[in-house]
Design an enzyme around this catalytic site. Structure first.
Site, PDB file in Angstrom:
ATOM      1  N   HIS A 172       0.796  -1.242   0.026  1.00  0.00           N
ATOM      2  CA  HIS A 172      -0.102  -0.122   0.013  1.00  0.00           C
ATOM      3  C   HIS A 172       0.939   1.280  -0.016  1.00  0.00           C
ATOM      4  O   HIS A 172       1.999   1.038   0.284  1.00  0.00           O
ATOM      5  CB  HIS A 172      -0.993   0.146   1.080  1.00  0.00           C
ATOM      6  CG  HIS A 172      -0.327   0.089   2.658  1.00  0.00           C
ATOM      7  ND1 HIS A 172       0.505  -0.926   2.873  1.00  0.00           N
ATOM      8  CD2 HIS A 172      -0.406   0.836   3.732  1.00  0.00           C
ATOM      9  CE1 HIS A 172       1.190  -0.510   4.287  1.00  0.00           C
ATOM     10  NE2 HIS A 172       0.431   0.455   4.676  1.00  0.00           N
ATOM     11  N   HIS A 219       1.620   3.821   2.032  1.00  0.00           N
ATOM     12  CA  HIS A 219       1.763   4.478   3.052  1.00  0.00           C
ATOM     13  C   HIS A 219       3.369   4.777   3.137  1.00  0.00           C
ATOM     14  O   HIS A 219       3.821   3.726   2.552  1.00  0.00           O
ATOM     15  CB  HIS A 219       1.669   3.748   4.516  1.00  0.00           C
ATOM     16  CG  HIS A 219       0.122   4.222   4.975  1.00  0.00           C
ATOM     17  ND1 HIS A 219      -0.530   3.398   5.773  1.00  0.00           N
ATOM     18  CD2 HIS A 219      -0.564   5.064   4.864  1.00  0.00           C
ATOM     19  CE1 HIS A 219      -1.674   3.832   6.084  1.00  0.00           C
ATOM     20  NE2 HIS A 219      -1.602   5.135   5.448  1.00  0.00           N
ATOM     21  N   ASP A 279       5.986   4.518   4.968  1.00  0.00           N
ATOM     22  CA  ASP A 279       6.946   3.323   5.454  1.00  0.00           C
ATOM     23  C   ASP A 279       6.993   2.289   4.387  1.00  0.00           C
ATOM     24  O   ASP A 279       7.712   1.222   4.844  1.00  0.00           O
ATOM     25  CB  ASP A 279       6.355   2.999   6.857  1.00  0.00           C
ATOM     26  CG  ASP A 279       5.176   2.435   7.024  1.00  0.00           C
ATOM     27  OD1 ASP A 279       4.174   2.774   6.320  1.00  0.00           O
ATOM     28  OD2 ASP A 279       5.100   1.550   7.910  1.00  0.00           O
ATOM     29  N   HIS A 280       6.285   2.253   3.552  1.00  0.00           N
ATOM     30  CA  HIS A 280       6.290   0.988   2.690  1.00  0.00           C
ATOM     31  C   HIS A 280       6.717   1.579   1.104  1.00  0.00           C
ATOM     32  O   HIS A 280       7.157   0.666   0.409  1.00  0.00           O
ATOM     33  CB  HIS A 280       4.897   0.242   2.397  1.00  0.00           C
ATOM     34  CG  HIS A 280       4.458  -0.243   3.665  1.00  0.00           C
ATOM     35  ND1 HIS A 280       4.911  -1.480   4.007  1.00  0.00           N
ATOM     36  CD2 HIS A 280       3.835   0.338   4.940  1.00  0.00           C
ATOM     37  CE1 HIS A 280       4.401  -1.782   5.459  1.00  0.00           C
ATOM     38  NE2 HIS A 280       3.767  -0.672   5.781  1.00  0.00           N
ATOM     39  N   HIS A 335      -7.141  -2.059   5.687  1.00  0.00           N
ATOM     40  CA  HIS A 335      -6.112  -1.226   6.384  1.00  0.00           C
ATOM     41  C   HIS A 335      -6.873   0.044   6.370  1.00  0.00           C
ATOM     42  O   HIS A 335      -8.000   0.225   5.786  1.00  0.00           O
ATOM     43  CB  HIS A 335      -4.836  -1.162   5.613  1.00  0.00           C
ATOM     44  CG  HIS A 335      -3.862  -0.756   6.584  1.00  0.00           C
ATOM     45  ND1 HIS A 335      -3.779  -0.777   7.889  1.00  0.00           N
ATOM     46  CD2 HIS A 335      -2.760   0.091   5.954  1.00  0.00           C
ATOM     47  CE1 HIS A 335      -2.425   0.110   8.163  1.00  0.00           C
ATOM     48  NE2 HIS A 335      -1.823   0.524   6.970  1.00  0.00           N
ATOM     49  N   ASP A 350       0.326  -4.871   7.400  1.00  0.00           N
ATOM     50  CA  ASP A 350      -0.589  -3.724   7.593  1.00  0.00           C
ATOM     51  C   ASP A 350      -2.154  -4.014   7.187  1.00  0.00           C
ATOM     52  O   ASP A 350      -2.655  -3.661   6.188  1.00  0.00           O
ATOM     53  CB  ASP A 350      -0.151  -2.683   6.526  1.00  0.00           C
ATOM     54  CG  ASP A 350       1.039  -1.679   7.236  1.00  0.00           C
ATOM     55  OD1 ASP A 350       1.996  -2.554   7.596  1.00  0.00           O
ATOM     56  OD2 ASP A 350       1.096  -0.498   7.198  1.00  0.00           O
ATOM     57  N   HIS A 388       7.252  -5.756  11.112  1.00  0.00           N
ATOM     58  CA  HIS A 388       6.515  -4.515  11.187  1.00  0.00           C
ATOM     59  C   HIS A 388       6.102  -4.163  12.522  1.00  0.00           C
ATOM     60  O   HIS A 388       5.102  -3.991  12.888  1.00  0.00           O
ATOM     61  CB  HIS A 388       5.256  -4.538  10.091  1.00  0.00           C
ATOM     62  CG  HIS A 388       4.595  -3.320   9.823  1.00  0.00           C
ATOM     63  ND1 HIS A 388       3.991  -2.666  10.900  1.00  0.00           N
ATOM     64  CD2 HIS A 388       4.771  -2.569   8.891  1.00  0.00           C
ATOM     65  CE1 HIS A 388       3.575  -1.507  10.266  1.00  0.00           C
ATOM     66  NE2 HIS A 388       4.002  -1.316   9.044  1.00  0.00           N
TER      67      HIS A 388
HETATM   68 ZN   LIG Z   1       3.490   0.368   7.720  1.00  0.00          ZN
HETATM   69 ZN   LIG Z   2       0.067   1.164   6.651  1.00  0.00          ZN
END
Ligand SMILES: [Zn+2]
Ligand SMILES: [Zn+2]
Length: 308
Positions: free
Chosen positions: A62, A64, A66-67, A140, A211, A269
């Site tokens: 996804h 976000h 952090d990915h 999520h 997530d 994670h």
């Molecule tokens: Zn994440």
């Molecule tokens: Zn996320």
């Protein structure tokens, strides 16, 4: 054929000095597949000293930060070698806009084709020789998907005694039979591959899930995985908080592993609020449900062998 997974990072939300962001590199017979790439992923990749500039495809769970914030750097560094093969990037809606905008705004020099495909429904996203990669929905705070790489069944074991008995001489004809083709024996009869091969043997399965809320459908998707890498962000005492943020506890990850009868399961994670020593308790909670659960660590390596 070797298949192995390298954990490039195991942290969630933000990179820590001792914990990179969640990312896994899967190597299958020379092909490299990257699952997520947050800030700093390239550092971990370089430390592993793999031929990482030739990543074949990137699978994004996804959009976000952090990915995905590590992807521009990975794409630019991939341009430092001659490359003609395309790089495929798969992910939920907005991934194409993100890649396109990054290329434009950062004036990125890319010397190979980049093919971005957005996933809108559960489907096979990528296929190769003897395997396919499938995406399936997670739940999520924004559209998020999990992935499985599944190998096709392999031919059964070749029985040389049986081949000799049927008058097929050792040599190229044996290879043909092993490849599933009928041959003509020395006595003129036709020998079918089924006559000299044992029952088909199953391929391997790798799954990547992060997530998401705990939803029972995940276990069906990852059923029978040889390796499941699964988010276990929180401990039980903050299960309510996990649900609100649409994340899982390590015990929920373990429930998926147990229900799906996976062979190996690595948690990933982790909340940045947990120091490494806290993670021992997070693991213990998971092991109550799935005793074989392990904590992944940065640059940890998993072998995914055939079982028969
Ligand atoms: Zn994440
Ligand atoms: Zn996320």
């Amino acid at each position: 054929m070797n298949m192995e997974a390298f954990v490039l990072g195991c942290g969630g939300m933000m990179p820590l000095p001792y914990r990179h962001l969640t990312s896994v590199l899967l190597r299958r017979d020379g092909d490299l597949f990257l699952f997520d790439g947050g800030e700093g992923t390239q550092v971990s990749l370089r430390r592993l000293n793999l031929k990482w500039k030739k990543i074949n495809a990137i699978f994004v769970s996804h959009t976000h930060a952090d990915h995905v914030t590590g992807l521009p750097g990975i794409m630019m560094l991939s341009s430092q070698v001659d490359r003609t093969e395309p790089l495929y990037i798969y992910g939920p809606p907005k991934i194409a806009e993100y890649i396109e905008t990054s290329r434009k705004v950062l004036d990125m020099y890319i010397n190979y084709p980049v093919i971005v495909k957005e996933i809108t429904a559960p489907c096979v996203v990528h296929e190769g020789d003897g395997f396919y990669i499938r995406a399936f929905p997670l739940q999520h705070t924004k559209t998020c998907v999990g992935y499985t790489l599944e190998e096709l069944d392999r031919p059964g074991e070749f029985n040389p005694e049986k081949a000799k008995e049927l008058n097929v001489p050792c040599g190229p004809l044996w290879s043909k039979l092993q490849a599933g083709q009928p041959v003509t024996a020395a006595d003129g009869t036709t020998v079918q591959p089924e006559q000299v091969l044992g029952p088909k043997r199953s391929g391997r399965k790798f799954s990547y899930v992060t997530d998401t809320l705990y939803i029972p459908s995940i276990a069906k998707e990852v059923q029978g995985s040889d390796l499941l890498i699964c988010e276990g962000m929180f401990m039980n005492d903050v299960a309510d908080q996990a649900r609100e943020k649409k994340h899982m506890t390590s015990q929920q990850a373990a429930t998926i592993a147990r229900d799906a009868q996976v062979r190996q399961m690595g948690l990933i994670h982790y909340s940045p609020g947990y120091a490494d020593k806290d993670l021992d308790n997070l693991l213990l909670e998971a092991q109550k449900i799935f005793p074989a659960a392990v904590l992944t660590k940065d640059r940890m390596h998993f072998d995914i062998p055939y079982i028969d």
